[in-house]
Each structure stands twice: as structure tokens, then as C-alpha cells.
Design an enzyme around this catalytic site. Sequence first.
Site, PDB file in Angstrom:
ATOM      1  N   ASP A  10       0.832  -1.195   0.000  1.00  0.00           N
ATOM      2  CA  ASP A  10       0.000   0.000   0.000  1.00  0.00           C
ATOM      3  C   ASP A  10       0.870   1.250   0.000  1.00  0.00           C
ATOM      4  OD1 ASP A  10      -2.387   1.397   0.008  1.00  0.00           O
ATOM      5  OD2 ASP A  10      -2.538   1.425   2.198  1.00  0.00           O
ATOM      6  N   HIS A  37      -3.959  14.046   0.202  1.00  0.00           N
ATOM      7  CA  HIS A  37      -4.344  13.208   1.344  1.00  0.00           C
ATOM      8  C   HIS A  37      -3.273  13.271   2.434  1.00  0.00           C
ATOM      9  CE1 HIS A  37      -5.786   9.769   3.656  1.00  0.00           C
ATOM     10  NE2 HIS A  37      -4.588   9.227   3.552  1.00  0.00           N
ATOM     11  N   ARG A  93       0.018  16.835  12.883  1.00  0.00           N
ATOM     12  CA  ARG A  93       1.150  17.760  12.982  1.00  0.00           C
ATOM     13  C   ARG A  93       0.779  19.053  12.267  1.00  0.00           C
ATOM     14  NH1 ARG A  93       2.927  12.855  11.303  1.00  0.00           N
ATOM     15  NH2 ARG A  93       2.786  13.589   9.158  1.00  0.00           N
ATOM     16  N   GLU A 150     -10.956   3.985   2.499  1.00  0.00           N
ATOM     17  CA  GLU A 150      -9.923   4.716   1.772  1.00  0.00           C
ATOM     18  C   GLU A 150     -10.137   4.466   0.281  1.00  0.00           C
ATOM     19  OE1 GLU A 150      -6.057   3.648   3.368  1.00  0.00           O
ATOM     20  OE2 GLU A 150      -6.213   5.230   4.881  1.00  0.00           O
ATOM     21  N   GLU A 165      -8.999   4.209  -3.175  1.00  0.00           N
ATOM     22  CA  GLU A 165      -7.694   3.990  -3.802  1.00  0.00           C
ATOM     23  C   GLU A 165      -7.852   3.360  -5.178  1.00  0.00           C
ATOM     24  OE1 GLU A 165      -4.570   2.294  -1.502  1.00  0.00           O
ATOM     25  OE2 GLU A 165      -5.377   2.968   0.424  1.00  0.00           O
ATOM     26  N   ASP A 176      -9.351   0.471   0.938  1.00  0.00           N
ATOM     27  CA  ASP A 176      -8.425  -0.014   1.961  1.00  0.00           C
ATOM     28  C   ASP A 176      -8.955   0.410   3.337  1.00  0.00           C
ATOM     29  OD1 ASP A 176      -6.083  -1.296   2.789  1.00  0.00           O
ATOM     30  OD2 ASP A 176      -5.027   0.617   2.953  1.00  0.00           O
ATOM     31  N   ARG A 234      -9.138   3.881  12.403  1.00  0.00           N
ATOM     32  CA  ARG A 234      -8.296   5.039  12.743  1.00  0.00           C
ATOM     33  C   ARG A 234      -7.880   5.058  14.209  1.00  0.00           C
ATOM     34  NH1 ARG A 234      -6.719   6.144   7.743  1.00  0.00           N
ATOM     35  NH2 ARG A 234      -8.418   6.748   6.371  1.00  0.00           N
ATOM     36  N   GLN A 258      -5.223   2.444  14.659  1.00  0.00           N
ATOM     37  CA  GLN A 258      -4.026   2.917  13.972  1.00  0.00           C
ATOM     38  C   GLN A 258      -3.259   3.936  14.818  1.00  0.00           C
ATOM     39  OE1 GLN A 258      -4.991   4.586  10.148  1.00  0.00           O
ATOM     40  NE2 GLN A 258      -2.869   4.908   9.544  1.00  0.00           N
ATOM     41  N   LYS A 291      -5.131  -2.038   9.593  1.00  0.00           N
ATOM     42  CA  LYS A 291      -5.199  -2.154   8.132  1.00  0.00           C
ATOM     43  C   LYS A 291      -5.328  -3.581   7.641  1.00  0.00           C
ATOM     44  CE  LYS A 291      -4.062   2.194   7.032  1.00  0.00           C
ATOM     45  NZ  LYS A 291      -4.858   3.046   6.150  1.00  0.00           N
ATOM     46  N   THR A 297      -9.476  -5.540   2.832  1.00  0.00           N
ATOM     47  CA  THR A 297      -9.273  -4.619   1.705  1.00  0.00           C
ATOM     48  C   THR A 297     -10.181  -5.131   0.602  1.00  0.00           C
ATOM     49  OG1 THR A 297      -6.955  -4.248   2.325  1.00  0.00           O
ATOM     50  CG2 THR A 297      -7.580  -3.695   0.061  1.00  0.00           C
ATOM     51  N   GLU A 305     -10.691  12.747   6.507  1.00  0.00           N
ATOM     52  CA  GLU A 305     -10.568  14.093   5.938  1.00  0.00           C
ATOM     53  C   GLU A 305     -11.926  14.788   5.831  1.00  0.00           C
ATOM     54  OE1 GLU A 305      -7.741  13.732   2.314  1.00  0.00           O
ATOM     55  OE2 GLU A 305      -8.262  11.720   2.984  1.00  0.00           O
TER      56      GLU A 305
END
Length: 445
Positions: A140, A147, A156, A212, A214, A246, A250, A253, A266, A270, A386
Site C-alpha cells: 500500500d 491526502h 502535525r 480509503e 484507492e 483499503d 483510525r 491505527q 489495516k 481490503t 478528511e
Amino acid sequence: MNARDRRNATHDPSARSWVASANGHRDFPLQNLPFASFRRRGRGEAFRGGVAIGEEILDLAALARSIPFDGDAAPALRAAGQPTLNGLMALGPAHWSALRAALFEALREGSARQATLIDCLVPQDGAEFALPAAIGDYTDFYASIHHATAVGRLFRPTNPLTPNYRWLPIGYHGRASSVQVSGTAFRRPLGQRLPPGRETPEFGPSARLDFELEVGIFVGTGNAPGEAIPIGTAEQHVFGLCLLNDWSARDVQAFEYQPLGPFLAKNFATTISPWIVTLEALAPFRTPWARPPTDPPPLAYLDDPAMRAGGGFDLALEVWLETAAMRARALPAARLARTNFRHSYWTVAQMLAHHTVGGCDLRPGDLLGSGTQSGPGIGEAGSLLELTAGGREPLGLPSGETRRFLEDGDRVILHGRCERAGAASIGFGTCAAEVLPARTPDPEA
Ligand code: CA
């Protein structure tokens, strides 16, 4: 090489098929011809390769018995009739292209082979699908800078992108065993999460389950251990693209990912679309690849003139959500996001070249995920993380419900579509799966 040079007779937008439903079909006109592994539902048959044409599937095992084809198309057709497409993928682009050309001629209006091929058609609505390949390894990537920036900003705020981001396509080795074909429901994962302000984790079902959006990349011919795939020929090692969701936990994670990266967050599921659209079918939808002049140019092993000319794909991607309540009230699914693969910071060719530059061997049927694809604008984000600003701003749905993250019974549906003036539009079909309630945890756990 510019984008137009890659087109041939199989891209002729005026070509029509004797399969009436193919002409003007939203996803599967004659110019697409994507591959899947399928069988007729409920008959206990063996899975075999098929090609989508309109609302039908051309059964390639049956076709191989009736018409063996000639030249490079002959071994390609034999391989394509197998339960998985790994054998076809291993043959390489000359064989893939010969098979596509032969299928195109056999399916186009006026074909002398129409009478034989009619007996090889299976309606898609009576079919079920398997994974198109035995996937040995799943990798992945994290190729969308929009993103990466949006997610990085949540963690951050002043320094969202890590210093490596503009230098290499970041990736990690995922889990192949839990890659599932569209339509396969899966249980909400369990794991450890650290509630805010606490020092000890709690164990239970993920409360921040996400999708996700993808693009999946299926490797065709591989490379020998210790040998790199040069960027100039990297696309010759790609069989085609599919849609890929995917799924991500969260909360799990956030607690587990340092220092070695994603693990249980993860590795539970998938989902990929059953159909693989070949790179040749995508030739009319190439886009130039460029980066802002303020960004560093890629290192030599990640740079190539042909890639700059046409290494991107104008592939519109959408995420739709259907909740259990919407199903109960017969409401249509709601679109959550729409973006495009052309926004990807790293190209397919760069991902392959980087993956192998250290000596890692890729094998036919290996699967690469592009990483969540998000665009620069509002509503172009490929994850709930997001779209809801980390769960702080819930999304309103037409049913009156709201979502911060996915709930049990939610069904997430991905679509992909290529449209361009002067070309026949093609699509990727559907990649969909439903979230089931978590397994009841073992009280001893
Ligand atoms: Ca991912």
C-alpha cells in the site's frame, strides 16, 4: 511518447459491438474489455476468466474451447480461461495486446464469429466473482499529496508532510490474505485504542472505522530478485488497474502505528472491484505528469520523459454511502466525495520503480494500492478522516442521518470512470462492501 501515440484500432470511438448493450454502455463498451474471474451464480461451476462487454460477460474458457485464436492471442486466451488471471498476467504486454485486439475484432459489429460467441456470453446479473488473481503480496502506497497533507495536518498542524514525502513514494507491505472481492461483507475489527487523556488502552470494536478510496495496480510480469524494474519500462510490468477500498480503523491505527507502521488497523479487510481495466484500455485517458517548480525534481531512477508526457491517468473516482436505514427506506446511496487519480503526486511507474530499486522482486498478480486519493478541493477527499476533519465535523446524509465514521450496516461503494472528448468513455464497475457488527470479544482478551 505522447498520450495519443498509445492509441490503436481498439480505441476507435466509432466502433460498435454486436452485443447491443455494449454500445453507449456506461462502463463496458467495446473499447474497454476489462478482465475478471467469474462463474454463473448458484451452479457450483469453476471460476474462469471473463471479459465485460455491455451487460454481458464473455466466458474466456468457453471461448478458448470454441475458437483458439492465433499467434500471441492463442496462449493468452488459454491462460485467460483459468480460474485466476496470474498466468495471463505473467505473459506480458505483447500477449495482452494481441488478446485485446482479437477480442475486439470478435466482438465488433459485423464479426464473422458472432454466431459462435453468442454461446459464450453470460449475463453479468447472473454471475458471481472471485478475486481476479491469486495475490501473493499486497503493498500500500501513500501517493496523494493532498491526502498526506490533510491527514498530516490533523496530527502535525505546523508540519504536515514528512521530510521524505517529495523524494520517494512512501509505502508499506500490507496483508494479501484479507484482500476480498467486491460484495464480500466483513466484520468491524477489534483492537486496542487509547482514549484521549488516558494512559492505558481499552480493547474493543473500532469506533473510528473508515474507508480509503484507492486505485489498485495489478502487477503483470515480475522481476528477478536483486534486479530493479527501470522506470522507462515499468508500465510494461503493469497488467491493469482496479478500484480498491483499503478499510482503516483510525483509533487502532493511532495507538499502534509507531514505530513500525500500520498493523491491525489495516489488515482486517481490503476490498477490490472484480474488473481489471488494462493499461491499454486507458491509453486515451493519459495525462502529463508534473510537479510544482518549487518541489524537488525526482531522482533519476524515478524520472522518465515518457512518464512526464503521459504517466498520469484522468480517472474520476467517487465514493458513495448506503446506510442500513437508507436501504430500509429504499433511498438511493449518497455520494460523499468525487476526485481524480490525475491528482496523484506519484505515478504508477514511479511506484513500481521505487518498489524494486532495492532489489525486491514483484510477481504476477501482486497488488499495489495507490494510497488514498484526494484532490485539492472540498469534497475531493478519499476518506472520512478528511471529510469530517478527524471526526469533529459530522457529514449530513440525505436520510437525515449523520456520520463521523462508519457504522454497522453501512455499505461503501466506489466508482471509477474515464471520459474524454474523442474517446469512448469507459468505467471500472463497482467496488462495494458492507460493514458487519464486530465479533463479540472474548471476555478473557
Ligand atoms: Ca491505504
